[in-house]
Design an enzyme around this catalytic site. Structure first.
Site, PDB file in Angstrom:
ATOM      1  N   TYR A 150       0.699  -1.398   0.246  1.00  0.00           N
ATOM      2  CA  TYR A 150       0.118  -0.510   0.002  1.00  0.00           C
ATOM      3  C   TYR A 150       1.108   0.952   0.374  1.00  0.00           C
ATOM      4  O   TYR A 150       1.304   2.063  -0.730  1.00  0.00           O
ATOM      5  CB  TYR A 150      -0.811   0.017   1.167  1.00  0.00           C
ATOM      6  CG  TYR A 150      -1.665   0.980   1.578  1.00  0.00           C
ATOM      7  CD1 TYR A 150      -2.827   1.470   0.456  1.00  0.00           C
ATOM      8  CD2 TYR A 150      -1.514   2.338   2.440  1.00  0.00           C
ATOM      9  CE1 TYR A 150      -3.105   2.207   0.279  1.00  0.00           C
ATOM     10  CE2 TYR A 150      -2.819   3.244   1.979  1.00  0.00           C
ATOM     11  CZ  TYR A 150      -3.424   3.017   1.232  1.00  0.00           C
ATOM     12  OH  TYR A 150      -4.309   4.740   1.790  1.00  0.00           O
ATOM     13  N   LYS A 164       0.942   4.386  -2.911  1.00  0.00           N
ATOM     14  CA  LYS A 164       0.349   5.576  -3.179  1.00  0.00           C
ATOM     15  C   LYS A 164       1.917   5.948  -2.899  1.00  0.00           C
ATOM     16  O   LYS A 164       1.623   7.460  -3.526  1.00  0.00           O
ATOM     17  CB  LYS A 164       0.249   5.687  -1.019  1.00  0.00           C
ATOM     18  CG  LYS A 164      -1.106   5.060  -1.480  1.00  0.00           C
ATOM     19  CD  LYS A 164      -1.929   6.095  -2.177  1.00  0.00           C
ATOM     20  CE  LYS A 164      -3.332   5.175  -2.042  1.00  0.00           C
ATOM     21  NZ  LYS A 164      -5.072   5.568  -3.298  1.00  0.00           N
TER      22      LYS A 164
END
Length: 250
Positions: A154, A158
């Site tokens: 994650y 990002k």
């Protein structure tokens, strides 16, 4: 026939931050295209915005693929005659410790949260008017700056979205297309509920200078600012909407 209203496609806007953003932009006169894989979420969001006097159109497409986002953008152009904005908001998130990371998890998260942003930027730029240009906002995360255990995939995605934002801003700026990102901290939504607990929330609140968690409306207002003329000389930037947690020493 071309509308005088600006149009925006918001991916993953059947609920959460995307839906809140659609509602805020609709109140400012934008025609909002509601996208989600679940038709019932799309129908609910369109009905809510329409009941409040806004204009919303349904777009049920899988925007994790180039073909899907191309079809979504084409649907907006077909319905309204123009394409002015894109909010790359769709995501699918799983947190796994490094030894437990599964290939299928990585592939799906990358397809929706990273490749989907690339295909979205490409499709949106192709559909935007050569003179008017347009605006793209990517939803990144505070995790792109500061990470936590079990968030390797994650956080990497990002951080990558922030890099895509800067690169696209440089390349598309001469076409009057602005590209920015918003980086929220933890925001309670239907999608994040399974990853939250009271102890973790209390710790985040204690470490946040403003003393609370963010809301979907907090993030929506930040996105709206980057979509509107007030930010016309801003591009390639990542706006942290995190209550100050990203700058606090904990």
């Amino acid at each position: 026939m071309q509308s005088d209203r600006k149009t925006v496609l918001i991916t993953g806007s059947g609920h959460g931050i995307g839906r809140a953003t659609a509602k805020h932009l609709a109140t400012r006169g934008w025609t909002v295209a509601i996208n989600d894989l679940k038709p019932e979420f799309v129908e609910e969001a369109v009905a809510e915005i329409s009941a409040s006097g806004g204009i919303a159109i349904p777009v049920v497409q899988n925007v994790a693929t180039a073909e899907g986002i191309d079809a979504a953008v084409a649907a907006v152009v077909r319905e309204t005659g123009r394409f002015d904005g894109l909010v790359n908001n769709a995501a699918w998130v799983r947190y796994q410790a490094i030894p437990d990371i599964a290939p299928e998890t990585v592939e799906r998260m990358l397809a929706i949260g990273f490749s989907g942003v690339i295909w979205g930027i490409k499709a949106a730029a192709a559909a935007m008017d050569a003179e008017r240009g347009g605006t793209i906002v990517n939803v990144a995360s505070a995790a792109g700056f500061r990470s936590a255990p079990n968030s390797l995939v994650y956080s990497g995605i990002k951080a990558g979205v922030m890099g895509l934002t800067r690169a696209a801003a440089v390349e598309l700026g001469p076409r009057n297309i602005r590209v920015n990102a918003v980086a929220p901290s933890a925001v309670p939504t239907e999608g994040t509920a399974k990853h939250r607990n009271a102890e973790r929330d209390a710790r985040r609140i204690a470490n946040t200078p403003l003393g609370r968690l963010g809301t979907v409306d907090d993030i929506a207002r930040a996105i709206v600012y980057l979509m509107e003329p007030e930010s016309d000389f801003i591009t390639g930037q990542v706006l942290s909407a995190d209550g100050g947690i990203g700058i606090a020493i904990t």
